[in-house]
Design an enzyme around this catalytic site. Structure first.
Site, PDB file in Angstrom:
ATOM      1  N   HIS A  99      -3.415  10.317  -7.779  1.00  0.00           N
ATOM      2  CA  HIS A  99      -4.343  10.086  -6.666  1.00  0.00           C
ATOM      3  C   HIS A  99      -3.613  10.340  -5.339  1.00  0.00           C
ATOM      4  O   HIS A  99      -2.432  10.039  -5.203  1.00  0.00           O
ATOM      5  CB  HIS A  99      -4.888   8.658  -6.715  1.00  0.00           C
ATOM      6  CG  HIS A  99      -6.009   8.457  -5.750  1.00  0.00           C
ATOM      7  ND1 HIS A  99      -5.792   8.210  -4.407  1.00  0.00           N
ATOM      8  CD2 HIS A  99      -7.346   8.524  -5.916  1.00  0.00           C
ATOM      9  CE1 HIS A  99      -6.960   8.112  -3.799  1.00  0.00           C
ATOM     10  NE2 HIS A  99      -7.919   8.298  -4.685  1.00  0.00           N
ATOM     11  N   GLU A 169     -10.287  16.329  -5.368  1.00  0.00           N
ATOM     12  CA  GLU A 169     -10.532  15.468  -4.214  1.00  0.00           C
ATOM     13  C   GLU A 169      -9.813  16.030  -2.992  1.00  0.00           C
ATOM     14  O   GLU A 169      -8.614  15.799  -2.825  1.00  0.00           O
ATOM     15  CB  GLU A 169      -9.971  14.062  -4.476  1.00  0.00           C
ATOM     16  CG  GLU A 169     -10.604  13.345  -5.632  1.00  0.00           C
ATOM     17  CD  GLU A 169     -10.424  11.833  -5.474  1.00  0.00           C
ATOM     18  OE1 GLU A 169     -11.446  11.158  -5.341  1.00  0.00           O
ATOM     19  OE2 GLU A 169      -9.299  11.354  -5.458  1.00  0.00           O
TER      20      GLU A 169
HETATM   21  P1  PGA Z   1     -13.875   7.335  -1.238  1.00  0.00           P
HETATM   22  O1  PGA Z   1     -12.552   7.448  -2.146  1.00  0.00           O
HETATM   23  O2  PGA Z   1     -15.041   7.520  -2.181  1.00  0.00           O
HETATM   24  O3  PGA Z   1     -13.828   5.972  -0.663  1.00  0.00           O
HETATM   25  O4  PGA Z   1     -13.795   8.438  -0.234  1.00  0.00           O
HETATM   26  C1  PGA Z   1     -12.475   8.395  -3.146  1.00  0.00           C
HETATM   27  C2  PGA Z   1     -11.161   8.333  -3.838  1.00  0.00           C
HETATM   28  O5  PGA Z   1     -10.144   8.047  -3.158  1.00  0.00           O
HETATM   29  O6  PGA Z   1     -11.067   8.536  -5.044  1.00  0.00           O
END
Ligand code: PGA
Length: 257
Positions: A99, A169
């Site tokens: 992450h 992401e």
């Molecule tokens: P968020 O976080 O939905 O609060 O933008 C997503 C993530 O960090 O996986």
């Protein structure tokens, strides 16, 4: 993995504050999952709340996940670390690795790949987060993304590839006010699948599940699924709002048909 089934992963991050709140949140999400069988729902509570958040009974589309795992294999003298063996023993099925909030603290492609290996060795499924920090008009970020994926998967034996879920992401869309445009999500998720096709086989490229994460909520989830054509979502903030997350799940279930 069933490609027709959509997946929604709730990354609770460092929330909520108490065991009791975790139990209540899990209970509500489990109840929603019971009515939405075409969606695989994964909850990822903080480590100390994983066990209390596991319901006594739950449907087969409800899954337990963890937010990270040690890059050390086995057990041993590693203060503060949580091993893949322990997570497996708890009943964890999915583990998030790489992450961006962990990468920002020093996790590298190399350490992410060690975590990935530990997860696979225990028969669990890794959710591997990748994504660019910034987008440039010339598209250099695509090269960076490609390298990140290739380096992270460098030591994965082909027989394990089908267990891997990718969460694309873009770092700039995490914790932001707006998600990435669904059209761009579609384009980039195809790019990710193409990398899998190149590194492994075209078949692997088609079958690898690619999720999108970054400012997903109950309002934009349906459009991201429909136009972004992703296999699912990785949700942060909205995953700890019981009503928001249940609405989000319903929106995804509707698009999953
Ligand atoms: P968020 O976080 O939905 O609060 O933008 C997503 C993530 O960090 O996986």
């Amino acid at each position: 993995m069933d490609m027709n089934k959509k997946m929604v992963v709730g990354n609770w991050k460092m929330n909520p504050a108490t065991i009791e709140e975790s139990k209540q949140l899990s209970k509500k999400i489990k109840a929603a999952a019971e009515d939405l069988k075409n969606v695989d729902v994964v909850i990822c509570p903080p480590f100390p709340f994983i066990y209390p958040a596991i319901p006594k009974e739950y449907p087969e589309n409800f899954h337990i996940g963890a937010q990270s795992v040690s890059c050390k294999a086995g057990v041993g003298s590693h203060t503060g670390e949580v091993s893949a063996i322990m997570l497996k023993d708890l009943g964890v099925e999915y583990v998030i690795v790489g992450h961006s909030e962990q990468r920002a603290k020093g996790d590298s492609d190399e350490t992410v790949s060690m975590r990935l290996k530990n997860v696979l060795d225990q028969g669990m499924k890794p959710i591997v987060c990748v994504g660019e920090a910034v987008r440039d008009a010339e598209g250099a970020y695509l090269e960076g993304l490609k390298n990140q994926i290739k380096n992270t998967l460098a030591n994965v034996p082909k027989k394990f590839v089908k267990e891997i879920v990718i969460a694309y992401e873009p770092v700039w869309a995490i914790g932001a006010t707006e998600a990435m445009r669904p059209e761009d999500i579609y384009e980039t998720s195809l790019f990710v699948k193409k990398i899998f096709a190149d590194v492994f086989t075209p078949d692997v490229g088609v079958k690898t599940k690619v999720l999108y994460g970054g400012s997903v909520n109950a309002i934009n989830a349906g459009e991201i699924m429909f136009t972004g054509k992703v296999d699912g979502l990785l949700v942060g903030r909205e995953s700890v709002s019981p009503s928001g997350f249940v609405d989000l799940l319903k929106a995804v279930a509707e698009k999953a048909g």
